[in-house]
Write a protein that holds these residues in place. Structure first.
Motif, PDB file in Angstrom:
ATOM      1  N   THR A 180       0.831  -1.221   0.000  1.00  0.00           N
ATOM      2  CA  THR A 180       0.000   0.000   0.000  1.00  0.00           C
ATOM      3  C   THR A 180       0.863   1.268   0.000  1.00  0.00           C
ATOM      4  O   THR A 180       0.329   2.371  -0.033  1.00  0.00           O
ATOM      5  CB  THR A 180      -0.916   0.019   1.232  1.00  0.00           C
ATOM      6  OG1 THR A 180      -0.133  -0.367   2.372  1.00  0.00           O
ATOM      7  CG2 THR A 180      -2.077  -0.932   1.078  1.00  0.00           C
ATOM      8  N   TYR A 181       2.197   1.099   0.035  1.00  0.00           N
ATOM      9  CA  TYR A 181       3.126   2.249  -0.040  1.00  0.00           C
ATOM     10  C   TYR A 181       4.011   2.092  -1.288  1.00  0.00           C
ATOM     11  O   TYR A 181       5.239   1.933  -1.179  1.00  0.00           O
ATOM     12  CB  TYR A 181       4.016   2.315   1.197  1.00  0.00           C
ATOM     13  CG  TYR A 181       3.283   2.450   2.513  1.00  0.00           C
ATOM     14  CD1 TYR A 181       2.647   3.646   2.857  1.00  0.00           C
ATOM     15  CD2 TYR A 181       3.240   1.401   3.423  1.00  0.00           C
ATOM     16  CE1 TYR A 181       1.987   3.776   4.069  1.00  0.00           C
ATOM     17  CE2 TYR A 181       2.587   1.526   4.641  1.00  0.00           C
ATOM     18  CZ  TYR A 181       1.959   2.712   4.955  1.00  0.00           C
ATOM     19  OH  TYR A 181       1.310   2.847   6.151  1.00  0.00           O
ATOM     20  N   PRO A 182       3.426   2.123  -2.486  1.00  0.00           N
ATOM     21  CA  PRO A 182       4.220   1.852  -3.698  1.00  0.00           C
ATOM     22  C   PRO A 182       5.310   2.889  -3.941  1.00  0.00           C
ATOM     23  O   PRO A 182       6.395   2.547  -4.443  1.00  0.00           O
ATOM     24  CB  PRO A 182       3.175   1.865  -4.831  1.00  0.00           C
ATOM     25  CG  PRO A 182       2.015   2.643  -4.285  1.00  0.00           C
ATOM     26  CD  PRO A 182       2.004   2.398  -2.811  1.00  0.00           C
ATOM     27  N   VAL A 183       5.054   4.136  -3.600  1.00  0.00           N
ATOM     28  CA  VAL A 183       6.048   5.191  -3.849  1.00  0.00           C
ATOM     29  C   VAL A 183       7.265   4.968  -2.950  1.00  0.00           C
ATOM     30  O   VAL A 183       8.425   5.043  -3.390  1.00  0.00           O
ATOM     31  CB  VAL A 183       5.415   6.583  -3.600  1.00  0.00           C
ATOM     32  CG1 VAL A 183       6.463   7.679  -3.664  1.00  0.00           C
ATOM     33  CG2 VAL A 183       4.301   6.842  -4.601  1.00  0.00           C
ATOM     34  N   LEU A 184       7.015   4.658  -1.698  1.00  0.00           N
ATOM     35  CA  LEU A 184       8.108   4.425  -0.746  1.00  0.00           C
ATOM     36  C   LEU A 184       8.895   3.164  -1.115  1.00  0.00           C
ATOM     37  O   LEU A 184      10.135   3.147  -1.046  1.00  0.00           O
ATOM     38  CB  LEU A 184       7.532   4.322   0.674  1.00  0.00           C
ATOM     39  CG  LEU A 184       8.524   4.087   1.797  1.00  0.00           C
ATOM     40  CD1 LEU A 184       9.608   5.161   1.843  1.00  0.00           C
ATOM     41  CD2 LEU A 184       7.790   4.033   3.156  1.00  0.00           C
ATOM     42  N   ARG A 185       8.202   2.128  -1.521  1.00  0.00           N
ATOM     43  CA  ARG A 185       8.895   0.888  -1.931  1.00  0.00           C
ATOM     44  C   ARG A 185       9.793   1.141  -3.136  1.00  0.00           C
ATOM     45  O   ARG A 185      10.922   0.646  -3.197  1.00  0.00           O
ATOM     46  CB  ARG A 185       7.874  -0.208  -2.245  1.00  0.00           C
ATOM     47  CG  ARG A 185       7.302  -0.851  -0.990  1.00  0.00           C
ATOM     48  CD  ARG A 185       6.043  -1.624  -1.287  1.00  0.00           C
ATOM     49  NE  ARG A 185       6.261  -2.852  -2.008  1.00  0.00           N
ATOM     50  CZ  ARG A 185       6.105  -4.070  -1.465  1.00  0.00           C
ATOM     51  NH1 ARG A 185       5.768  -4.204  -0.205  1.00  0.00           N
ATOM     52  NH2 ARG A 185       6.285  -5.148  -2.195  1.00  0.00           N
ATOM     53  N   ALA A 186       9.293   1.933  -4.098  1.00  0.00           N
ATOM     54  CA  ALA A 186      10.098   2.223  -5.295  1.00  0.00           C
ATOM     55  C   ALA A 186      11.319   3.068  -4.923  1.00  0.00           C
ATOM     56  O   ALA A 186      12.415   2.875  -5.471  1.00  0.00           O
ATOM     57  CB  ALA A 186       9.239   2.945  -6.328  1.00  0.00           C
ATOM     58  N   TYR A 187      11.127   3.990  -3.984  1.00  0.00           N
ATOM     59  CA  TYR A 187      12.268   4.817  -3.531  1.00  0.00           C
ATOM     60  C   TYR A 187      13.328   3.927  -2.879  1.00  0.00           C
ATOM     61  O   TYR A 187      14.528   4.050  -3.160  1.00  0.00           O
ATOM     62  CB  TYR A 187      11.755   5.882  -2.559  1.00  0.00           C
ATOM     63  CG  TYR A 187      12.833   6.692  -1.871  1.00  0.00           C
ATOM     64  CD1 TYR A 187      13.747   7.450  -2.599  1.00  0.00           C
ATOM     65  CD2 TYR A 187      12.936   6.706  -0.468  1.00  0.00           C
ATOM     66  CE1 TYR A 187      14.730   8.194  -1.958  1.00  0.00           C
ATOM     67  CE2 TYR A 187      13.903   7.449   0.171  1.00  0.00           C
ATOM     68  CZ  TYR A 187      14.806   8.184  -0.572  1.00  0.00           C
ATOM     69  OH  TYR A 187      15.783   8.909   0.062  1.00  0.00           O
ATOM     70  N   ARG A 188      12.901   3.004  -2.019  1.00  0.00           N
ATOM     71  CA  ARG A 188      13.864   2.100  -1.373  1.00  0.00           C
ATOM     72  C   ARG A 188      14.625   1.294  -2.427  1.00  0.00           C
ATOM     73  O   ARG A 188      15.835   1.061  -2.291  1.00  0.00           O
ATOM     74  CB  ARG A 188      13.129   1.184  -0.389  1.00  0.00           C
ATOM     75  CG  ARG A 188      14.043   0.266   0.432  1.00  0.00           C
ATOM     76  CD  ARG A 188      13.242  -0.532   1.439  1.00  0.00           C
ATOM     77  NE  ARG A 188      14.064  -1.435   2.234  1.00  0.00           N
ATOM     78  CZ  ARG A 188      14.416  -2.672   1.862  1.00  0.00           C
ATOM     79  NH1 ARG A 188      14.022  -3.137   0.685  1.00  0.00           N
ATOM     80  NH2 ARG A 188      15.153  -3.414   2.665  1.00  0.00           N
ATOM     81  N   GLU A 189      13.947   0.873  -3.462  1.00  0.00           N
ATOM     82  CA  GLU A 189      14.622   0.130  -4.539  1.00  0.00           C
ATOM     83  C   GLU A 189      15.657   1.013  -5.246  1.00  0.00           C
ATOM     84  O   GLU A 189      16.745   0.553  -5.583  1.00  0.00           O
ATOM     85  CB  GLU A 189      13.600  -0.397  -5.566  1.00  0.00           C
ATOM     86  CG  GLU A 189      12.762  -1.553  -5.059  1.00  0.00           C
ATOM     87  CD  GLU A 189      13.600  -2.733  -4.553  1.00  0.00           C
ATOM     88  OE1 GLU A 189      14.533  -3.146  -5.257  1.00  0.00           O
ATOM     89  OE2 GLU A 189      13.335  -3.216  -3.434  1.00  0.00           O
ATOM     90  N   ARG A 190      15.307   2.287  -5.473  1.00  0.00           N
ATOM     91  CA  ARG A 190      16.273   3.197  -6.125  1.00  0.00           C
ATOM     92  C   ARG A 190      17.507   3.371  -5.240  1.00  0.00           C
ATOM     93  O   ARG A 190      18.630   3.424  -5.721  1.00  0.00           O
ATOM     94  CB  ARG A 190      15.640   4.572  -6.376  1.00  0.00           C
ATOM     95  CG  ARG A 190      14.847   4.672  -7.658  1.00  0.00           C
ATOM     96  CD  ARG A 190      14.550   6.109  -8.050  1.00  0.00           C
ATOM     97  NE  ARG A 190      13.710   6.835  -7.119  1.00  0.00           N
ATOM     98  CZ  ARG A 190      12.394   6.678  -6.983  1.00  0.00           C
ATOM     99  NH1 ARG A 190      11.767   5.789  -7.721  1.00  0.00           N
ATOM    100  NH2 ARG A 190      11.712   7.393  -6.106  1.00  0.00           N
ATOM    101  N   LEU A 191      17.281   3.477  -3.934  1.00  0.00           N
ATOM    102  CA  LEU A 191      18.414   3.635  -3.013  1.00  0.00           C
ATOM    103  C   LEU A 191      19.325   2.406  -3.095  1.00  0.00           C
ATOM    104  O   LEU A 191      20.557   2.519  -3.135  1.00  0.00           O
ATOM    105  CB  LEU A 191      17.925   3.821  -1.579  1.00  0.00           C
ATOM    106  CG  LEU A 191      17.155   5.116  -1.282  1.00  0.00           C
ATOM    107  CD1 LEU A 191      16.492   5.042   0.092  1.00  0.00           C
ATOM    108  CD2 LEU A 191      18.078   6.335  -1.347  1.00  0.00           C
ATOM    109  N   LEU A 192      18.697   1.221  -3.107  1.00  0.00           N
ATOM    110  CA  LEU A 192      19.482  -0.019  -3.147  1.00  0.00           C
ATOM    111  C   LEU A 192      20.252  -0.175  -4.450  1.00  0.00           C
ATOM    112  O   LEU A 192      21.297  -0.835  -4.486  1.00  0.00           O
ATOM    113  CB  LEU A 192      18.548  -1.225  -2.969  1.00  0.00           C
ATOM    114  CG  LEU A 192      18.219  -1.595  -1.533  1.00  0.00           C
ATOM    115  CD1 LEU A 192      16.992  -2.496  -1.472  1.00  0.00           C
ATOM    116  CD2 LEU A 192      19.406  -2.314  -0.894  1.00  0.00           C
TER     117      LEU A 192
END
Ligand SMILES: N[C@@H](CCC(=O)N[C@@H](CS)C(=O)NCC(=O)O)C(=O)O
Length: 219
Positions: A180-192
């Motif tokens: 339910t937090y797709p924007v935050l999940r995508a940001y974490r992926e970019r960081l990784l």
């Protein structure tokens, strides 16, 4: 003047500084704290009796507190990547977001880890419940804040993203960032995917069995 960093590869705050060093390819000697190198532990405690790491050493100078270390590196050992923007108001936004990740993501996550490290099931449950409640608040705010942004403060990668990387990495292990937090999940992926952080994560991989809540089989 040569730089040295006391810390541990699996420590979230050590990683925050490693990212800044790797971003600018800044030369330094890593002095790991742990049972294999008691001399480093003794030197670290002498340099910073408050028993927190990492500690950056620049000649005679000991620099502590990760946000201060990153600002110090920019002042004393600048490289091509500016982690604090030149514009003072934009820099203020970056400092706020850096505080957000440390205080509202890293701190509740640490509480869960500390509770589990006691070995007392009641304290483990208490730490985890505290973390879940606080992290949900942080995730909700971040989902709105990050909408339309590539990095925490906009289109430029900054110190706030250094703080976000390891705090969100371990927060997700502690209390999963739900779909339910797709924007935050995508940001974490970019960081990784950022090479500086990917390097820090890989260097810490052998220590995953140390995660007291149990490291998930991902990342
Ligand atoms: N506010 C400090 C926090 C540093 C911190 O909590 N480091 C952890 C390792 S990730 C630590 O020293 N833990 C040992 C302890 O608390 O006894 C910073 O930004 O440097």
């Amino acid at each position: 003047m040569s730089l040295a960093l006391y810390g541990h590869p699996f420590s979230s705050y050590t990683q925050k500084v490693l990212i800044a060093l790797y971003e600018n390819n800044t030369p330094f000697e890593f002095r790991g704290i742990g049972p294999d190198s008691p001399e480093h532990t003794a030197q670290w405690l002498q340099r910073w009796p408050l028993r927190k790491f990492p500690v950056l050493v620049d000649g005679e100078r000991n620099v502590v507190e990760t946000s201060i270390i990153i600002e110090y590196l920019q002042l004393a050992h600048p490289g091509p990547v500016r982690l604090l923007p030149a514009d003072p108001m934009t820099a203020l936004d970056v400092r706020f977001l850096d505080r957000f990740f440390d205080l509202h993501v890293m701190t509740p996550g640490q509480r869960a880890v500390d509770g589990a490290l006691t070995g007392d099931p009641a304290r483990r449950d208490e730490g985890r419940a505290f973390a879940e409640e606080k992290l949900e608040l942080a995730y909700t705010w971040l989902e709105g804040h990050l909408a339309g942004k590539t990095w925490a403060a906009g289109e430029v990668y900054t110190m706030a993203d250094c703080a976000a990387s390891s705090s969100l990495f371990y927060a997700d292990w502690t209390h999963r960032i739900a779909p339910t937090y797709p924007v935050l999940r995508a940001y974490r992926e970019r960081l990784l995917a950022r090479p500086s952080y990917a390097r820090a994560v890989n260097e810490a991989r052998p220590y995953r069995p140390l995660f007291p809540l149990g490291a998930p089989d991902r990342d």
